[in-house]
Design an enzyme around this catalytic site. Structure first.
Site, PDB file in Angstrom:
ATOM      1  N   ASP A   1       0.910  -1.084   0.407  1.00  0.00           N
ATOM      2  CA  ASP A   1       0.057  -0.287  -0.167  1.00  0.00           C
ATOM      3  C   ASP A   1       0.823   0.597   0.373  1.00  0.00           C
ATOM      4  O   ASP A   1       0.303   2.443   0.217  1.00  0.00           O
ATOM      5  CB  ASP A   1      -0.686   0.238   1.127  1.00  0.00           C
ATOM      6  CG  ASP A   1      -2.482  -0.778   1.061  1.00  0.00           C
ATOM      7  OD1 ASP A   1      -1.761  -1.475   0.028  1.00  0.00           O
ATOM      8  OD2 ASP A   1      -3.115  -0.307   2.305  1.00  0.00           O
TER       9      ASP A   1
ATOM     10  N   SER B   1      -8.512   4.658   4.941  1.00  0.00           N
ATOM     11  CA  SER B   1      -7.255   3.243   5.010  1.00  0.00           C
ATOM     12  C   SER B   1      -7.275   2.784   6.526  1.00  0.00           C
ATOM     13  O   SER B   1      -8.698   3.601   7.436  1.00  0.00           O
ATOM     14  CB  SER B   1      -6.031   3.785   6.198  1.00  0.00           C
ATOM     15  OG  SER B   1      -5.051   3.272   6.438  1.00  0.00           O
TER      16      SER B   1
ATOM     17  N   CYS C   1       3.346  -3.319   8.280  1.00  0.00           N
ATOM     18  CA  CYS C   1       4.030  -3.036   9.300  1.00  0.00           C
ATOM     19  C   CYS C   1       3.355  -3.347  10.121  1.00  0.00           C
ATOM     20  O   CYS C   1       2.323  -4.192  10.622  1.00  0.00           O
ATOM     21  CB  CYS C   1       2.274  -1.806   8.852  1.00  0.00           C
ATOM     22  SG  CYS C   1       1.351  -2.068   8.085  1.00  0.00           S
TER      23      CYS C   1
ATOM     24  N   ASP D   1      -1.346  -6.461   2.642  1.00  0.00           N
ATOM     25  CA  ASP D   1      -2.226  -6.606   3.252  1.00  0.00           C
ATOM     26  C   ASP D   1      -2.898  -7.485   2.121  1.00  0.00           C
ATOM     27  O   ASP D   1      -4.023  -8.092   2.867  1.00  0.00           O
ATOM     28  CB  ASP D   1      -2.776  -5.372   3.232  1.00  0.00           C
ATOM     29  CG  ASP D   1      -2.597  -4.102   3.603  1.00  0.00           C
ATOM     30  OD1 ASP D   1      -1.947  -4.076   4.806  1.00  0.00           O
ATOM     31  OD2 ASP D   1      -2.891  -2.843   3.790  1.00  0.00           O
ATOM     32  N   LYS D   2      -3.008  -7.409   0.381  1.00  0.00           N
ATOM     33  CA  LYS D   2      -3.570  -8.004  -0.649  1.00  0.00           C
ATOM     34  C   LYS D   2      -3.418  -9.569  -0.736  1.00  0.00           C
ATOM     35  O   LYS D   2      -3.652  -9.803  -0.885  1.00  0.00           O
ATOM     36  CB  LYS D   2      -4.246  -7.708  -1.359  1.00  0.00           C
ATOM     37  CG  LYS D   2      -4.439  -6.145  -1.176  1.00  0.00           C
ATOM     38  CD  LYS D   2      -5.939  -5.674  -0.628  1.00  0.00           C
ATOM     39  CE  LYS D   2      -5.785  -4.811  -0.924  1.00  0.00           C
ATOM     40  NZ  LYS D   2      -5.773  -3.802   0.982  1.00  0.00           N
TER      41      LYS D   2
END
Length: 566
Positions: free
Chosen positions: A80, A469, A193, A122-123
């Site tokens: 991201d 976000s 993160c 994330d994905k």
């Protein structure tokens, strides 16, 4: 388990594969072994993926020792913070389905027997879970850990803190050089993160669903615990192959509901809603994840207050037992009979989980909060759903009523803030940037930061069919309104001055305009000046609504289409 990868030895396919694989150094004696894809999402673009290649090497050794034949395959993998630069961040959400399609192409095309997926940013995790449900071959997801940060060392920040502060400062022009210096030491190791954003949230979802081994999330990248999880994942996969355990036996309405309950208990990322719905769609599971969050949110105590929701670090959550401890505390509210990749039930494997410490992980009797951090709303403005994120505990207010101020891009909204056109008490609407209108859901976080920079974050509500976000959790910010404006949703009919009523306690968001007045208004026309050629045009043409997880397929292979009911 019957191995689909083993063709008759004298067939053209078998002989051709033998020629390829023997040339790669594989012994002919090993060609009848179960063939396992190690799905790697490594690239050089971000710290999220920097440690994955060494994991592949260890997995190959482990899998060979278990009598399996491993093959590394690679997929797309966005970060991201990096791949959001092009086209307003619109490549991020489509990459999830691209990952699932990459896996299908490589694994289904080669007719491999099983896969072990290295999940990072994330994905990747939802893409892996979607592919597992779609292909339905033995699969284990391996959460590959979060990065060490300056914040954890007590002498700096982390990447999320840098991002938010930089975004706020950029609204006023130049960024403070001190923040630039802080950025140089924010990330001190590989991994995702460190906050409880989408990556760590989805890692925990995989464990709650039983698709990752027990005690694997959250986990420090490259730690002894991560490496132990990697090796246990290899053993679990071997057991799945031996017992012929498939993902659709594990990914059920019960296991998805367990994951939703965990996310509500820890205040995870709002993105988990659409991702879990997508996993359900790909697995042929009939469950309305949006309504599950909406209903369970009113009865699920919040047991943790982890950054960005509260004061504690993800490191604190891991040290307190992580997802396993939270799940053990939640067990009276869970379906403990759900199967896991280890071949035992969720309840059986939670028996060895550490107990709640009462501080980092609270008990059901003394929770951190009784109001949900993830609030799913429905109403006349969002018949299929919308979502807001709140801090833990929530200081309020939880209701808001005000006149609409309508914009059609975050840039238009930011300009209005600069010009003083948005006042306390307004409800700012940014529309036409959803799955189809965006396409791929435009991001409005910059608009929220601009409000904060002008001290309007708590006095102006925000509603959008785009997204924010998953870390934005202050003020009343409602995203992912569905149906979206571009597909005929009522958000497209809102005019300046229309009254909007929001109630987080009841989970409602309503447009206070009479139906006959709305019927007389001009239908919404999406913007025609957005550059979307290539993948984004394809995405716009085939993406399905958020109620279906924003998936690109119409049904899971081999399963009848199960429509979402309300």
């Amino acid at each position: 388990m019957e191995l689909r990868s083993n063709f008759p030895s004298t067939s053209a396919l078998a002989v051709t594969r033998r020629a390829q694989w023997v040339s790669l150094g594989i012994s002919p004696d090993d060609l009848d072994r179960p063939k396992v894809a190690i799905v790697n999402t490594s690239n050089d673009l971000a710290a999220c993926f920097a440690h994955l290649d060494p994991i592949v090497a260890v997995l190959k050794e482990e899998l060979r020792g278990l009598g399996l034949l491993p093959f590394e395959v690679r997929t797309a993998a966005p970060s991201d913070f990096i791949t959001s630069a092009g086209r307003g961040g619109r490549y991020i959400l489509p990459s999830r389905d691209l990952i699932a399609n990459d896996i299908e192409t490589m694994v289904e095309g080669a007719q491999l027997d099983a896969m072990i997926c290295l999940s990072s940013c994330d994905k990747t995790t939802p893409g892996h879970l979607m592919a597992a449900g779609r292909l339905n071959i033995p699969t284990v997801v391996v959460p590959c850990g979060y990065q060490h940060s300056g914040l954890a060392d007590g002498d700096g920040g982390d990447v999320e803190e840098i991002f938010f502060e930089a975004a706020k400062q950029s609204v006023g022009g130049a960024i403070d050089p001190a923040l630039i210096d802080l950025a140089d030491t924010a990330i001190r190791g590989p991994g995702v993160c460190a906050g409880l954003a989408t990556a760590n949230s989805m890692h925990m979802c995989a464990e709650a669903m039983g698709m990752a081994v027990a005690g694997s999330a959250p986990v420090r990248a490259n730690s002894d615990r991560m490496w132990d999880g990697v090796r246990r994942a290899a053993r679990a996969l071997a057991g799945m192959i031996e017992q012929d355990i498939r993902p659709r036996q594990i990914i059920t309405a019960g296991s998805i509901t367990n994951a939703a309950r965990l996310m509500l208990a820890v205040g995870g990322s709002v993105n988990t809603i659409k991702h879990l719905q997508a996993v359900a769609e790909e697995s042929g599971v009939e469950v309305d994840v949006w309504e599950t969050y909406r209903t369970l949110g009113r009865e699920t105590p919040t047991l943790c207050s982890i950054r960005p929701n509260g004061p504690y670090l993800t490191e604190d959550l891991e040290d307190a037992g992580g997802a396993a401890t939270v799940l053990r505390e939640l067990l009276p509210l869970l379906d403990g009979d759900q199967l896991t990749v280890e071949g035992v039930t969720l309840a059986e494997r939670l028996a060895d989980a550490p107990r709640a410490d009462g501080t980092i992980v609270r008990t059901l009797d003394e929770p951190a909060s009784t109001t949900p951090a993830i609030v799913v709303l429905r109403g006349s403005l969002a018949g299929e759903g919308a979502v807001a994120k709140r801090p833990i505990p929530d200081p309020g207010p939880r209701t808001f009523r005000g006149p609409a101020r309508v914009f059609h891009s975050r840039e238009e909204g930011v300009e209005a803030i600069a010009d003083g056109k948005i006042k306390p008490g307004d409800v700012a609407i940014i529309r036409g940037i959803g799955l189809v209108g965006g396409p791929a859901m435009g991001m409005i976080s910059a608009f929220v930061f601009a409000l904060d920079a002008r001290d309007l974050g708590e006095s102006v509500a925000v509603i959008t069919d785009g997204q924010t976000s998953g870390l934005v959790n202050h003020g009343i910010v409602i995203g992912e309104v569905s149906p979206e404006a571009a597909t005929g949703g009522p958000l497209g009919l809102v005019e300046d001055g229309d009254l909007i009523d929001i109630d987080l306690a009841t989970g409602t968001v309503d447009l206070l305009v009479e139906p006959d007045v709305l019927a007389g208004r001009t239908p919404f026309e999406p913007r025609s000046d957005v550059d979307t050629h290539g993948l984004l045009d394809q995405y716009r043409a085939v993406v399905r609504p958020l109620a279906c997880g924003a998936v690109l397929c119409s049904r899971a292979p081999g399963l009848p289409r199960q429509e979402v009911t309300r």
